[in-house]
Design a protein around this motif. Sequence first.
Motif, PDB file in Angstrom:
ATOM      1  N   ARG A  83       4.216  14.405 -11.284  1.00  0.00           N
ATOM      2  CA  ARG A  83       5.531  13.737 -11.396  1.00  0.00           C
ATOM      3  C   ARG A  83       5.370  12.252 -11.933  1.00  0.00           C
ATOM      4  N   GLN A  84       5.048  12.172 -13.180  1.00  0.00           N
ATOM      5  CA  GLN A  84       4.691  10.913 -13.797  1.00  0.00           C
ATOM      6  C   GLN A  84       5.659   9.948 -13.702  1.00  0.00           C
ATOM      7  N   GLU A  85       6.960  10.359 -14.280  1.00  0.00           N
ATOM      8  CA  GLU A  85       8.207   9.393 -14.203  1.00  0.00           C
ATOM      9  C   GLU A  85       8.367   8.798 -12.820  1.00  0.00           C
ATOM     10  N   GLU A  86       8.058   9.340 -11.748  1.00  0.00           N
ATOM     11  CA  GLU A  86       8.424   8.928 -10.212  1.00  0.00           C
ATOM     12  C   GLU A  86       7.020   8.139  -9.921  1.00  0.00           C
ATOM     13  N   ALA A  87       6.031   8.484 -10.253  1.00  0.00           N
ATOM     14  CA  ALA A  87       4.679   7.451 -10.055  1.00  0.00           C
ATOM     15  C   ALA A  87       5.054   6.181 -10.909  1.00  0.00           C
TER      16      ALA A  87
ATOM     17  N   ASP B 118       7.911   4.873 -11.525  1.00  0.00           N
ATOM     18  CA  ASP B 118       8.803   4.090 -10.862  1.00  0.00           C
ATOM     19  C   ASP B 118       8.185   3.475  -9.466  1.00  0.00           C
ATOM     20  N   ALA B 119       7.308   4.083  -8.871  1.00  0.00           N
ATOM     21  CA  ALA B 119       6.725   3.306  -7.659  1.00  0.00           C
ATOM     22  C   ALA B 119       5.842   2.268  -7.955  1.00  0.00           C
ATOM     23  N   LEU B 120       5.186   2.781  -8.966  1.00  0.00           N
ATOM     24  CA  LEU B 120       4.266   1.512  -9.625  1.00  0.00           C
ATOM     25  C   LEU B 120       4.940   0.480 -10.019  1.00  0.00           C
ATOM     26  N   THR B 121       6.193   0.545 -10.533  1.00  0.00           N
ATOM     27  CA  THR B 121       7.018  -0.595 -11.098  1.00  0.00           C
ATOM     28  C   THR B 121       7.575  -1.454  -9.999  1.00  0.00           C
ATOM     29  N   LYS B 122       8.057  -0.691  -8.841  1.00  0.00           N
ATOM     30  CA  LYS B 122       8.719  -1.350  -7.645  1.00  0.00           C
ATOM     31  C   LYS B 122       7.376  -2.057  -7.017  1.00  0.00           C
ATOM     32  N   GLU B 123       6.106  -1.737  -6.977  1.00  0.00           N
ATOM     33  CA  GLU B 123       5.196  -2.448  -6.433  1.00  0.00           C
ATOM     34  C   GLU B 123       4.708  -3.778  -7.363  1.00  0.00           C
ATOM     35  N   LEU B 124       4.859  -3.620  -8.677  1.00  0.00           N
ATOM     36  CA  LEU B 124       4.473  -4.727  -9.574  1.00  0.00           C
ATOM     37  C   LEU B 124       5.560  -5.792  -9.619  1.00  0.00           C
TER      38      LEU B 124
ATOM     39  N   LYS C 182       0.783  -1.178   0.060  1.00  0.00           N
ATOM     40  CA  LYS C 182       0.187   0.044   0.123  1.00  0.00           C
ATOM     41  C   LYS C 182       0.952   1.292   0.215  1.00  0.00           C
ATOM     42  N   ASN C 183       2.025   1.128   0.602  1.00  0.00           N
ATOM     43  CA  ASN C 183       2.884   2.318   0.569  1.00  0.00           C
ATOM     44  C   ASN C 183       3.479   2.782  -0.835  1.00  0.00           C
ATOM     45  N   TYR C 184       3.536   1.765  -1.892  1.00  0.00           N
ATOM     46  CA  TYR C 184       3.695   2.057  -2.998  1.00  0.00           C
ATOM     47  C   TYR C 184       2.464   2.769  -3.727  1.00  0.00           C
ATOM     48  N   LYS C 185       1.399   2.056  -3.528  1.00  0.00           N
ATOM     49  CA  LYS C 185       0.188   2.535  -4.295  1.00  0.00           C
ATOM     50  C   LYS C 185       0.072   4.071  -3.825  1.00  0.00           C
ATOM     51  N   THR C 186       0.113   4.348  -2.478  1.00  0.00           N
ATOM     52  CA  THR C 186      -0.222   5.949  -2.250  1.00  0.00           C
ATOM     53  C   THR C 186       0.796   6.581  -2.622  1.00  0.00           C
ATOM     54  N   LEU C 187       2.046   6.294  -2.461  1.00  0.00           N
ATOM     55  CA  LEU C 187       3.240   7.242  -3.134  1.00  0.00           C
ATOM     56  C   LEU C 187       3.082   7.435  -4.474  1.00  0.00           C
ATOM     57  N   SER C 188       2.657   6.405  -5.382  1.00  0.00           N
ATOM     58  CA  SER C 188       2.454   6.627  -6.613  1.00  0.00           C
ATOM     59  C   SER C 188       1.051   7.599  -7.029  1.00  0.00           C
ATOM     60  N   ASP C 189       0.138   7.553  -6.060  1.00  0.00           N
ATOM     61  CA  ASP C 189      -0.934   8.535  -6.302  1.00  0.00           C
ATOM     62  C   ASP C 189      -0.703   9.931  -6.050  1.00  0.00           C
ATOM     63  N   LEU C 190       0.279   9.997  -4.914  1.00  0.00           N
ATOM     64  CA  LEU C 190       0.667  11.456  -4.543  1.00  0.00           C
ATOM     65  C   LEU C 190       1.444  11.991  -5.718  1.00  0.00           C
ATOM     66  N   TYR C 191       2.476  11.102  -6.361  1.00  0.00           N
ATOM     67  CA  TYR C 191       3.119  11.583  -7.618  1.00  0.00           C
ATOM     68  C   TYR C 191       1.966  11.992  -8.681  1.00  0.00           C
ATOM     69  N   ILE C 192       1.330  11.240  -8.916  1.00  0.00           N
ATOM     70  CA  ILE C 192       0.478  11.567 -10.109  1.00  0.00           C
ATOM     71  C   ILE C 192      -0.385  12.764  -9.940  1.00  0.00           C
ATOM     72  N   GLU C 193      -0.837  12.933  -8.743  1.00  0.00           N
ATOM     73  CA  GLU C 193      -1.565  14.353  -8.273  1.00  0.00           C
ATOM     74  C   GLU C 193      -0.579  15.397  -8.551  1.00  0.00           C
ATOM     75  N   GLN C 194       0.917  15.381  -8.295  1.00  0.00           N
ATOM     76  CA  GLN C 194       1.756  16.502  -8.344  1.00  0.00           C
ATOM     77  C   GLN C 194       2.240  16.618  -9.851  1.00  0.00           C
TER      78      GLN C 194
ATOM     79  N   LEU D 167       1.013   5.820 -21.297  1.00  0.00           N
ATOM     80  CA  LEU D 167       0.127   6.178 -22.675  1.00  0.00           C
ATOM     81  C   LEU D 167       0.318   8.185 -22.699  1.00  0.00           C
ATOM     82  N   LYS D 168       0.026   8.678 -21.183  1.00  0.00           N
ATOM     83  CA  LYS D 168       0.235   9.931 -21.317  1.00  0.00           C
ATOM     84  C   LYS D 168       1.488  10.498 -21.558  1.00  0.00           C
ATOM     85  N   LEU D 169       2.426   9.885 -21.389  1.00  0.00           N
ATOM     86  CA  LEU D 169       4.187  10.149 -21.435  1.00  0.00           C
ATOM     87  C   LEU D 169       4.366   9.817 -22.927  1.00  0.00           C
ATOM     88  N   GLY D 170       3.477   9.075 -23.669  1.00  0.00           N
ATOM     89  CA  GLY D 170       3.686   8.763 -25.219  1.00  0.00           C
ATOM     90  C   GLY D 170       4.395   7.675 -25.524  1.00  0.00           C
ATOM     91  N   GLN D 171       4.643   6.746 -24.284  1.00  0.00           N
ATOM     92  CA  GLN D 171       5.333   5.722 -24.238  1.00  0.00           C
ATOM     93  C   GLN D 171       4.306   4.374 -24.580  1.00  0.00           C
TER      94      GLN D 171
END
Length: 504
Positions: free
Chosen positions: A221-225, A227-233, A207-219, A251-255
């Motif tokens: 900071r897509q690349e950091e989001a 990274d957090a999601l990838t570590k969770e997965l 859950k730490n990864y999930k909430t951290l990625s949500d915070l990054y998305i709100e800010q 998709l948003k980043l064009g990747q």
Amino acid sequence: MDQLPFKPSEIRVLVGDEHDLMRKSIERVLERIGVVQYVDAHHGRDVRRMIQAEAFDLYILDLYYSDTDGFDILQMIRNKDIQSDTPIIAITGEANRDDIVKAIDLGANDYLLKPFQPEELEKKIITVLTQYHSPGPVVKLIRKAEQLIHSGDYAPALSIIEKILQRKADHPTAEYLKALILYKDSQVDLAIAKLQANIKKYPEYLKNYKTLSDLYIEQGRQEEAVDALTKELEANPKQLLRQIKVANIHLKLGQNMKAIEHLRLALLENNKNPEALYGMGVAYAKENNLEKSIYYFKRLRRQYPDNSKPLEAIVKFCQAIHKEKLAEMVLRDEKKGHPQRVDTYRILAKLYLSEGKEEEGLATLEEAVQKNPSNLSAYQMLAKHFVDQGELDSASGVFDRYIAITKDHEGYLYQTEIYLQAKNYAQAISAIHNGMAASSDHGKLLKLLCICTLKTQQLAKGYFIQKRMFKLGHKDPTIVAKHRELKNLVINRRESRRPKKSAS
């Protein structure tokens, strides 16, 4: 019932099932137990919305919906920031052993096959609620803290968490909740720092990864989001909803190809997931591979035939590269294969009209009306076309037909709105009076009549229409504000018309 570790009258239940009779039968069982606080949801999208917005003590949910996948809903509940251990009873009409095992694996506490006896459901409800309401002392405190966080009472929640950590210094859930409180309390930088520290200390507490990625998305900071999601997965790849989330960021980043990789993994978990199928269609379209894009959009349409989004997406992406003929061919094939799906006619007509093919567009809309005479959206499109062409009488005539065929008096509302748009207030008032003569429900029509009278400077009449609305219980906030203003105008006008007394 007196020996139960919970009070049935305080239990709040979400009942999700597409069949009205099934929901009613479940609710009768709840009432027999003494549970009177329940909310029911017909569509899967409504179930998802309520899970996100409200707190419940029990979920009784079907596994199959026409617009979403019930298994994804189970995972959504178990992925919640708080109250993710709320008991779930899964209900299904499929006696498929694999589905039952999957539901239990995704977090259902129990299951029931349709049709069932009321006594069976009653027994299961009491069992799962008894188990849930008989926790150890620390779990009990965790749940109390989560309830306080949900209601926004952060200080008492934090006090309980500190009490837990005094009892047990090394408690990952308590440490996570401290970070969550910082997040909810808008202390974003402190929340990020706390979550990062938690991840170092408890790398397996996801859950730490999930909430951290949500915070990054709100800010932003897509690349950091990512990274957090990838570590969770990496820790747990079998998380369909998280795979979709990271894919959407790519998709948003064009990747696009990275998005496709994650969406493929999501589809391995559930090959019917609508978000994953739609995402694959979008990703391949952005890679200019329309053949694969259309393939995935068609798969989505096949699984969820009431969902218009895949057909609309096909049109959108074909138009973007000037391949309208391809979109037309897909829609014509869909119309031929499934003539009862009236939304296809509407989307095809819209395509024709956007290309200036008026005759084909109007003919397709007429086909839609013939297939389903009560299909309001087809009438609305026809009327809008005539309004755009300045043919108000033709537009009004469309709703004359609709009213004559369906006996639906809402048609008068649409007629009125057409005339209001054209500032033809006399015709609008005439349509309103026709509607009032045909229906006893005057609420919406009175509001439109009030607008018309005010537009034509009939202030006194507008004032008395508003009074009538209030008497019927229709208190629109904008009308209430205008009512006070009108009242003063009417009084002032009356005063000005009174003969003045002579000085003698």
